[in-house]
Design a protein around this motif. Structure first.
Motif, PDB file in Angstrom:
ATOM      1  N   ARG A  31       6.490 -19.656  -7.200  1.00 15.55           N
ATOM      2  CA  ARG A  31       6.438 -19.636  -5.745  1.00 15.55           C
ATOM      3  C   ARG A  31       7.804 -19.932  -5.138  1.00 15.55           C
ATOM      4  O   ARG A  31       8.218 -19.325  -4.161  1.00 15.55           O
ATOM      5  N   LYS A  32       8.521 -20.885  -5.746  1.00  9.93           N
ATOM      6  CA  LYS A  32       9.840 -21.238  -5.229  1.00  9.93           C
ATOM      7  C   LYS A  32      10.827 -20.099  -5.436  1.00  9.93           C
ATOM      8  O   LYS A  32      11.702 -19.865  -4.622  1.00  9.93           O
ATOM      9  N   ARG A  33      10.663 -19.402  -6.582  1.00 12.36           N
ATOM     10  CA  ARG A  33      11.602 -18.340  -6.900  1.00 12.36           C
ATOM     11  C   ARG A  33      11.498 -17.198  -5.903  1.00 12.36           C
ATOM     12  O   ARG A  33      12.476 -16.580  -5.540  1.00 12.36           O
ATOM     13  N   ASP A  34      10.302 -16.902  -5.453  1.00 14.35           N
ATOM     14  CA  ASP A  34      10.122 -15.789  -4.530  1.00 14.35           C
ATOM     15  C   ASP A  34       8.858 -16.027  -3.718  1.00 14.35           C
ATOM     16  O   ASP A  34       7.760 -15.696  -4.156  1.00 14.35           O
ATOM     17  N   LYS A  35       9.014 -16.631  -2.577  1.00 13.84           N
ATOM     18  CA  LYS A  35       7.873 -17.021  -1.758  1.00 13.84           C
ATOM     19  C   LYS A  35       6.956 -15.837  -1.452  1.00 13.84           C
ATOM     20  O   LYS A  35       7.413 -14.751  -1.129  1.00 13.84           O
ATOM     21  N   ASP A  36       5.660 -16.075  -1.578  1.00 11.96           N
ATOM     22  CA  ASP A  36       4.601 -15.113  -1.259  1.00 11.96           C
ATOM     23  C   ASP A  36       4.385 -14.030  -2.318  1.00 11.96           C
ATOM     24  O   ASP A  36       3.450 -13.247  -2.210  1.00 11.96           O
ATOM     25  N   PHE A  37       5.237 -13.957  -3.324  1.00 13.29           N
ATOM     26  CA  PHE A  37       5.020 -13.008  -4.419  1.00 13.29           C
ATOM     27  C   PHE A  37       4.377 -13.749  -5.586  1.00 13.29           C
ATOM     28  O   PHE A  37       4.748 -14.885  -5.882  1.00 13.29           O
ATOM     29  N   TYR A  38       3.410 -13.084  -6.235  1.00  5.64           N
ATOM     30  CA  TYR A  38       2.752 -13.734  -7.367  1.00  5.64           C
ATOM     31  C   TYR A  38       2.443 -12.704  -8.451  1.00  5.64           C
ATOM     32  O   TYR A  38       2.011 -11.588  -8.158  1.00  5.64           O
ATOM     33  N   SER A  39       2.655 -13.104  -9.695  1.00  4.81           N
ATOM     34  CA  SER A  39       2.457 -12.193 -10.830  1.00  4.81           C
ATOM     35  C   SER A  39       0.981 -11.894 -11.048  1.00  4.81           C
ATOM     36  O   SER A  39       0.153 -12.808 -11.078  1.00  4.81           O
ATOM     37  N   ILE A  40       0.690 -10.607 -11.220  1.00  9.32           N
ATOM     38  CA  ILE A  40      -0.694 -10.205 -11.498  1.00  9.32           C
ATOM     39  C   ILE A  40      -0.680  -8.939 -12.363  1.00  9.32           C
ATOM     40  O   ILE A  40      -0.188  -7.896 -11.934  1.00  9.32           O
ATOM     41  N   PRO A  41      -1.185  -9.014 -13.586  1.00 10.06           N
ATOM     42  CA  PRO A  41      -1.175  -7.854 -14.486  1.00 10.06           C
ATOM     43  C   PRO A  41      -2.107  -6.744 -14.000  1.00 10.06           C
ATOM     44  O   PRO A  41      -3.149  -7.009 -13.390  1.00 10.06           O
ATOM     45  N   ILE A  42      -1.729  -5.513 -14.290  1.00 12.87           N
ATOM     46  CA  ILE A  42      -2.566  -4.365 -13.914  1.00 12.87           C
ATOM     47  C   ILE A  42      -3.933  -4.457 -14.587  1.00 12.87           C
ATOM     48  O   ILE A  42      -4.961  -4.149 -13.979  1.00 12.87           O
ATOM     49  N   GLN A  43      -3.949  -4.902 -15.849  1.00 11.71           N
ATOM     50  CA  GLN A  43      -5.220  -4.990 -16.571  1.00 11.71           C
ATOM     51  C   GLN A  43      -6.173  -5.972 -15.893  1.00 11.71           C
ATOM     52  O   GLN A  43      -7.391  -5.758 -15.863  1.00 11.71           O
ATOM     53  N   TYR A  44      -5.624  -7.031 -15.331  1.00 13.98           N
ATOM     54  CA  TYR A  44      -6.451  -8.018 -14.618  1.00 13.98           C
ATOM     55  C   TYR A  44      -7.120  -7.361 -13.408  1.00 13.98           C
ATOM     56  O   TYR A  44      -8.327  -7.534 -13.169  1.00 13.98           O
ATOM     57  N   ILE A  45      -6.340  -6.597 -12.650  1.00 14.12           N
ATOM     58  CA  ILE A  45      -6.884  -5.906 -11.478  1.00 14.12           C
ATOM     59  C   ILE A  45      -7.950  -4.900 -11.902  1.00 14.12           C
ATOM     60  O   ILE A  45      -9.018  -4.805 -11.293  1.00 14.12           O
ATOM     61  N   ALA A  46      -7.650  -4.156 -12.973  1.00 14.91           N
ATOM     62  CA  ALA A  46      -8.599  -3.152 -13.473  1.00 14.91           C
ATOM     63  C   ALA A  46      -9.927  -3.794 -13.861  1.00 14.91           C
ATOM     64  O   ALA A  46     -11.004  -3.295 -13.513  1.00 14.91           O
ATOM     65  N   THR A  47      -9.849  -4.912 -14.572  1.00 20.80           N
ATOM     66  CA  THR A  47     -11.060  -5.607 -15.022  1.00 20.80           C
ATOM     67  C   THR A  47     -11.857  -6.140 -13.837  1.00 20.80           C
ATOM     68  O   THR A  47     -13.091  -6.025 -13.798  1.00 20.80           O
ATOM     69  N   CYS A  48     -11.165  -6.711 -12.870  1.00 24.11           N
ATOM     70  CA  CYS A  48     -11.846  -7.278 -11.694  1.00 24.11           C
ATOM     71  C   CYS A  48     -12.561  -6.205 -10.879  1.00 24.11           C
ATOM     72  O   CYS A  48     -13.697  -6.397 -10.430  1.00 24.11           O
TER      73      CYS A  48
END
Length: 252
Positions: A149-166
């Protein structure tokens, strides 16, 4: 006058998963132009040409969507009164057995942006959900998330496979939804490329690249290693920022 709609995330996800974007688009439009009831003179298809023009679809598609909405009881017909009743979100959520109370605000009059909106809403929801879970999973993960969060406010890591599964779609389909959302400007994505390091924190030089291509310390990279100028690079999950306004709304 165009209304602002608080559309349940579950509805957006259902439409994406089952390829019913046009059906949902028409449903929202009918809610937009009415107070829940629409009168017709001859048949329920009286206004199909007008609705087709409003939504940028052909009238055959509108007719097909209307039939589906009626079959699925998203719309109910009163032939005596010659009216179409547009089912409310609360009733629809109960019927579909949706239990998520999150929603996204649809404020645009441009229905060409409706699919990008649905893609962005669902991706944003699962991005937020993953961040919430990660921050509470353990002290270690909380520290890692805090650094992210500190490195880049409001950006968060999310894998494509996670989105696909959800969502319940293939990885390829999920990737296409992400691209649609990015092109709309409703979400932003930044690549996350890190220098691979040893356990002591030293960057791993290119001379070790070939031996690392398969795995390192039991971790399989699946083609995510790259050659940097001096060091081995690791392609991590993209970091996503949402520009949509999501809210928690109780429909039941």
């Amino acid at each position: 006058m165009h209304k602002v709609h608080s559309i349940p995330i579950d509805l957006c996800q259902y439409a994406l998963k089952n390829r019913k974007i046009n059906e949902l688009k028409l449903f929202i439009h009918l809610k937009d132009i009415s107070s829940g009831h629409i009168k017709f003179s001859n048949t329920i298809f009286d206004y199909k040409i007008d609705w087709a023009e409003d939504l940028g679809l052909n009238h055959k598609t509108i007719k097909k969507c209307l039939k589906w909405l009626i079959e699925e009881k998203w719309l109910t017909i009163n032939n005596k009164r010659k009216s179409i009743r547009v089912v409310g979100y609360r009733q629809l959520k109960r019927k579909m057995m949706f239990d998520n109370n999150s929603s996204a605000l649809w404020e645009s009059e441009d229905y060409n942006m409706f699919k990008p909106f649905c893609c962005s809403a669902v991706i944003s929801f699962y991005r937020n959900k993953k961040r919430f879970i990660d921050h509470r999973r353990s002290a270690t993960n909380m520290e890692r998330a805090s650094m992210n969060r500190k490195r880049d406010k409001d950006f968060y890591s999310i894998p494509i496979q996670y989105i696909a599964t959800c969502i319940g779609v293939s990885k390829t389909t999920a990737n296409s939804y992400i691209k649609i959302a990015i092109e709309s400007g409703m979400i932003e994505v930044k690549k996350d490329i890190k220098t691979l390091k040893t356990e002591t924190g030293k960057p791993i030089t290119l001379e070790h690249y070939s031996s690392l291509k398969i795995s390192y310390k039991g971790y399989v990279f699946n083609g995510r290693l790259r050659r940097g100028k001096k060091y081995v690079k690791l392609i991590c999950a993209n970091r996503i920022k949402s520009n949509l306004h999501l809210k928690h709304k109780r429909y039941s």
